[in-house]
Design an enzyme around this catalytic site. Structure first.
Site, PDB file in Angstrom:
ATOM      1  N   ASP A   9       8.019   4.860 -13.696  1.00  0.00           N
ATOM      2  CA  ASP A   9       7.435   4.653 -12.359  1.00  0.00           C
ATOM      3  C   ASP A   9       7.172   3.171 -12.107  1.00  0.00           C
ATOM      4  OD1 ASP A   9       7.294   7.221 -11.576  1.00  0.00           O
ATOM      5  OD2 ASP A   9       5.150   7.460 -11.953  1.00  0.00           O
ATOM      6  N   GLN A  49       9.348  12.330  -8.682  1.00  0.00           N
ATOM      7  CA  GLN A  49       9.967  11.122  -9.232  1.00  0.00           C
ATOM      8  C   GLN A  49       8.881  10.210  -9.795  1.00  0.00           C
ATOM      9  OE1 GLN A  49      12.124   8.567  -6.470  1.00  0.00           O
ATOM     10  NE2 GLN A  49      13.262   7.612  -8.107  1.00  0.00           N
ATOM     11  N   TYR A  98      15.822  -2.703  -5.713  1.00  0.00           N
ATOM     12  CA  TYR A  98      16.004  -2.541  -4.269  1.00  0.00           C
ATOM     13  C   TYR A  98      16.736  -3.738  -3.667  1.00  0.00           C
ATOM     14  CZ  TYR A  98      12.699   1.353  -4.155  1.00  0.00           C
ATOM     15  OH  TYR A  98      12.087   2.555  -4.336  1.00  0.00           O
ATOM     16  N   MET A 152       9.849   9.690   0.319  1.00  0.00           N
ATOM     17  CA  MET A 152      10.480  10.217  -0.891  1.00  0.00           C
ATOM     18  C   MET A 152      11.602  11.139  -0.438  1.00  0.00           C
ATOM     19  SD  MET A 152      10.712  10.416  -4.135  1.00  0.00           S
ATOM     20  CE  MET A 152      12.101  11.339  -4.801  1.00  0.00           C
ATOM     21  N   ASN A 162      13.223  13.742  -0.951  1.00  0.00           N
ATOM     22  CA  ASN A 162      13.425  15.119  -1.387  1.00  0.00           C
ATOM     23  C   ASN A 162      14.507  15.749  -0.510  1.00  0.00           C
ATOM     24  OD1 ASN A 162      11.421  14.910  -3.411  1.00  0.00           O
ATOM     25  ND2 ASN A 162       9.854  15.084  -1.814  1.00  0.00           N
ATOM     26  N   ARG A 168      -0.966   4.568   0.522  1.00  0.00           N
ATOM     27  CA  ARG A 168       0.392   4.225   0.063  1.00  0.00           C
ATOM     28  C   ARG A 168       0.321   2.980  -0.809  1.00  0.00           C
ATOM     29  NH1 ARG A 168       5.151   1.975   4.065  1.00  0.00           N
ATOM     30  NH2 ARG A 168       6.693   1.614   2.436  1.00  0.00           N
TER      31      ARG A 168
END
Ligand code: BES
Ligand code: ZN
Length: 636
Positions: free
Chosen positions: A405, A173, A413, A302, A304, A587
Site C-alpha cells: 500500500d 487493494q 503514476y 478505486m 472496482n 481521503r
C-alpha cells in the site's frame, strides 16, 4: 510506512508527502530476488490456482462482522501437492470442507501458520486422503471477519451523509481482500465469482459484479461476476444506497442525499466510456457505474470492476475534479483487463492508466485542461524525486519487503504516464494508439510482468525499421532512477501565466484584484498558490485569502493546496478552517500532506496530534494508521 531494507519511504497515495530519508542505501543485491514472484502472498499458486469463488455472507452491523462461507474451486497444477495455503488476516475459521467430483464433502484439517504484521496469516488446509490427487478440488470455508478487518470500514450512521443508517464498504487493494475472504490474495490469480449477501431489508448491497439497478430491495442480494478478476478487485458496500442513471450503460449509486449532486458532477461518464472504447478497444465489463461513498473513503477512486468506488470530495459542483473518474474508468483496460503480476509492476496499472486518463481528458474536455493536469502531475513527480530513495525511483524496482500500500506512489503514476507520453511522441499518436489498442486485446484478462510488457513493446514497436527508440532507452525508464535526459516536459500556457502572476503579485507589481481568478480553472489557481514565493508575511497571505476565499473554498483540491501552505508557512489565522478541513475529509491524498506540513513545521507537532485525536474516529483505519506514523514520530 514502508520499511524497505532499512529505507523509510513514503510516496504512497495515502501518504503522498514525505521528507528525505538520509539513510538511503543502494539496492541490496541478492541473487535470489525473483521479479516475477509475488512476495506479498502466502498462497502456493505454483501448486493450486483458484478459478471461481462462491460467497454466502451475512452482514451484521451490530457486531461489525461478515459471516458465512467461501467456496473456492481450485485447479491442481502440481500432482504431488496435498496442502492448499490461503491468505487470511484476522479471520476466524469454523470449519473447512473439501470435495471433488468423485468425493462427497469431507472435513479437511487446517491450521494457521505464523502471523505477519503486513501479510496476515497463512491458512494451511490439508486435503483429505482420497482427494490428494484430484485434478480439481473445492474447499468450503466457514468463517467470520473481525471488526478490525483492514479491508472493511463499518460506519455508524453519524459518519454517513444521511445520518440514519449504518454503512460498510471494502477496500481490497493492495492486500486487504484476505481480511474479508480467505483466498489466494495475489494479482497473479484471476477468479470469477458469485455471492449471496444478506442484510437488513432496508439496505442495499452492491458489489464489483452485475449490480441490477432494478433489483428488489429486500435485504437478500445475489451477484455474479462472469469476468475473471484478481482478488484486489473484489468489492462490496452495504448501506442506504440508491441508484440514478447517467447514460445508457452508466449510472451512479449513492446515499439519496448525494444523488442529485453526483448525477450533475459525473454527467460526462457515459461520454468518457464511449470515447475510451473508441480509443482503447471494447469495454469488456457490461455496465459501468459509480458508487459515491462517505468522506472516509480512503482514496479518490478505486477501480472496482463495473462499479468504481468514489470519494465524495469530487463533488465540487463544477465537474472540475472528474479526472479521477476518467482514471478509474481507464483502469477497465489498464489494470482490470491487463493486470500487474505483482505490486512491483504497479506502473502497468497506474502509469498506463494515468496516461489514458490524460488522453480522455483531452478529448472529453480540451487540450488545455489535459495539459494543466499533466504539468501538475509533472511537478508532483519532480518533488517526489527529491524525496524517494534512488532505487525506488525505477518504474519497476525491487520489491520484496514492506507494505505494498505504501509503495504505490507517484513514481508509478506520473513517471509511468510520462514514459507513455515519451513513446507517443517518439512513434506518433496514431501508431502508438494502435499499439495500445492491440496491447489490450493481446493481454486481455491476463496478468503480466513489466518484462512481458517490454518484450511486447520490443516486438511490436521498437523493432520497426523506422523506430527511433532503443530497448536500452526504454530500460532506462524502467530500471533507472530519475528521468532520462530526453524525457518530455509538459507545459501549459495558462499555468505559466498563473505562475508569472504569482511572482508579480509577491513583489507588488500585480495588484491582487487584477489576478483573473474568476476565469481560471481550479488547476490554475492551484498552480498560482504553489508558486507564491516563501517568506511572505501573514498579512500578504491574508490578502490572498480574502481576495480568493481560499480558507472557505469548497473545492477539495484547492483547499488541499492552500492548507499545505497554511501549515508550512504557519498562517495561523486560517488554523480554525484548517482544523475543520482535516475533520471533514478522510481521503489520504487530501489530508496527509497537511498533517505532514503541520507536524514538520517545527512548532505544531502537538497541534497536529491534537487535531488527529479529535478527528481520527472519522478516518478509515488504513488512513488513520498512516497518519499516526506522521504525527507520532515514534509510532510503530
Ligand atoms: N487503484 C488506485 C487506488 C489504490 C492504489 C488503492 C494503491 C490501493 C493501493 C486508484 O485507481 C487510484 O489511482 N486512485 C487515485 C486517483 C487519482 C490518481 C486520479 C487516488 O485515489 O487519488
Ligand atoms: Zn489508479
Amino acid at each position: 510506512m514502508l520499511r524497505h531494507s532499512g529505507w523509510l519511504i513514503c510516496t504512497a497515495l495515502l501518504l503522498s508527502a514525505c521528507a528525505r530519508d538520509e539513510s538511503i542505501s543502494d539496492v541490496p543485491t541478492s541473487d535470489s530476488y525473483d521479479p516475477a514472484r509475488d512476495y506479498f502472498s502466502f498462497a502456493n499458486t505454483d501448486q493450486f490456482v483458484t478459478d471461481h469463488l462462491a460467497l454466502d455472507l451475512a452482514v451484521d452491523f451490530e457486531s461489525r462482522r461478515l459471516s458465512g462461507t467461501a467456496r473456492l474451486d481450485l485447479r491442481r497444477l502440481d500432482p504431488g501437492a496435498t496442502e492448499v495455503i490461503l491468505d487470511t488476516r484476522d479471520l476466524s475459521i469454523t470449519s473447512v470442507l473439501a470435495f471433488s467430483s468423485e468425493n462427497s464433502p469431507l472435513p479437511a484439517a487446517y491450521r494457521f501458520g505464523d502471523a505477519d504484521t503486513i501479510m496476515g496469516t497463512p491458512l494451511v488446509i490439508q486435503l483429505p486422503e482420497g482427494m490428494a490427487s484430484a485434478a480439481a478440488v473445492s474447499l468450503e470455508i466457514a468463517y467470520t471477519t473481525s471488526p478490525q478487518s483492514t479491508a472493511l470500514q463499518w460506519l455508524p450512521p453519524e459518519l454517513t451523509a444521511g445520518g440514519n443508517h449504518p454503512m460498510v464498504f471494502s477496500q481490497s487493494q493492495a492486500i486487504h481482500a484476505r481480511s474479508w475472504v480467505p483466498l489466494q490474495d495475489t494479482p497473479a490469480v484471476r477468479i470469477t465469482y458469485e455471492a449471496t449477501i444478506t442484510t437488513a431489508a432496508n439496505l442495499l448491497a452492491v458489489m464489483s459484479a452485475n449490480n441490477d439497478p432494478l433489483a428488489p430491495r429486500d435485504g437478500s442480494y445475489f451477484f455474479r461476476m462472469p469476468q475473471a478478476i484478481p482478488s484486489y478487485l473484489l468489492a462490496i458496500a452495504v448501506g442506504n444506497i440508491y441508484f440514478a442513471p447517467l447514460g445508457a450503460q452508466t449510472g451512479v449509486y449513492a446515499e439519496p442525499e448525494l444523488l442529485d449532486a453526483s448525477v450533475y458532477e459525473f454527467a460526462d461518464t457515459q461520454d468518457m466510456l464511449e470515447q475510451a472504447e473508441q480509443q482503447f478497444g471494447p469495454y469488456e465489463w457490461g455496465r459501468y457505474d459509480l458508487l459515491v461513498l462517505p468522506p472516509s473513503f480512503p482514496y479518490g477512486g478505486m477501480e472496482n470492476p463495473r462499479l468504481s468506488f468514489i470519494t465524495p470530495s469530487l463533488l465540487a459542483g463544477d465537474r472540475s475534479l472528474v479526472a479521477v473518474i476518467a482514471h478509474e474508468l481507464a483502469h477497465s483496460w489498464s489494470g482490470n483487463l491487463v493486470t500487474n503480476a505483482t505490486w512491483r509492476d504497479g506502473w502497468l496499472n497506474e502509469g498506463v492508466t494515468s496516461y489514458l486518463e490524460s488522453r480522455l481528458m483531452e478529448v472529453i474536455y480540451d487540450k488545455d485542461r489535459a495539459d494543466e493536469e499533466r504539468v501538475i502531475s509533472y511537478e508532483e513527480l519532480l518533488l517526489d524525486f527529491e524525496n524517494v530513495p534512488l532505487p525506488m525511483q525505477a518504474l519497476a524496482p525491487r520489491l520484496d519487503d514492506g507494505d505494498p500500500d505504501d509503495f504505490q506512489g507517484t513514481i508509478h503514476y506520473h513517471k509511468g504516464q510520462l514514459f507513455l507520453q515519451y513513446l507517443e511522441n517518439a512513434f506518433g499518436r496514431d501508431t502508438f494508439d494502435e499499439f495500445l489498442f492491440d496491447y489490450f486485446k493481446h493481454f486481455a484478462f491476463r496478468t503480466i510482468t513489466t518484462e512481458h510488457f517490454l518484450d511486447y513493446l520490443d516486438a511490436n514497436l521498437l523493432s520497426a525499421a523506422s523506430a527511433t527508440v532503443s530497448r536500452e532507452q526504454v530500460e532506462q525508464w524502467i530500471y533507472e532512477p530519475g528521468l532520462p535526459d530526453d524525457a518530455p516536459v509538459p507545459t501549459s500556457a495558462t499555468l505559466d501565466a498563473a505562475a508569472r502572476l504569482a511572482g508579480g503579485w509577491a513583489i507588488g507589481e500585480v495588484p491582487v484584484g487584477s489576478v483573473p481568478v474568476a476565469d481560471w480553472s481550479p488547476q490554475a489557481l492551484i498552480h498560482f498558490i504553489n508558486n507564491v514565493p516563501p517568506d511572505l508575511g501573514n498579512d500578504r497571505l491574508g490578502e490572498l485569502d480574502a481576495a480568493f476565499g481560499l480558507s472557505d473554498t469548497s473545492n477539495a483540491e484547492i483547499a488541499r493546496t492552500w492548507f499545505i501552505q497554511v501549515a508550512q508557512r504557519r498562517y495561523t489565522p486560517a488554523y480554525p478552517q484548517l482544523e475543520a478541513y482535516l475533520a471533514r475529509h478522510g481521503r489520504g491524498r487530501l489530508i496527509t500532506p497537511v498533517y505532514t506540513a503541520l507536524a514538520r513545521n517545527g512548532v505544531d507537532l502537538a497541534r497536529a496530534q491534537d487535531i488527529f485525536e479529535k478527528a481520527r474516529g472519522n478516518y478509515h483505519p488504513q488512513v488513520a494508521n498512516s497518519l499516526a506514523s506522521i504525527v507520532y514520530p515514534d509510532y510503530e
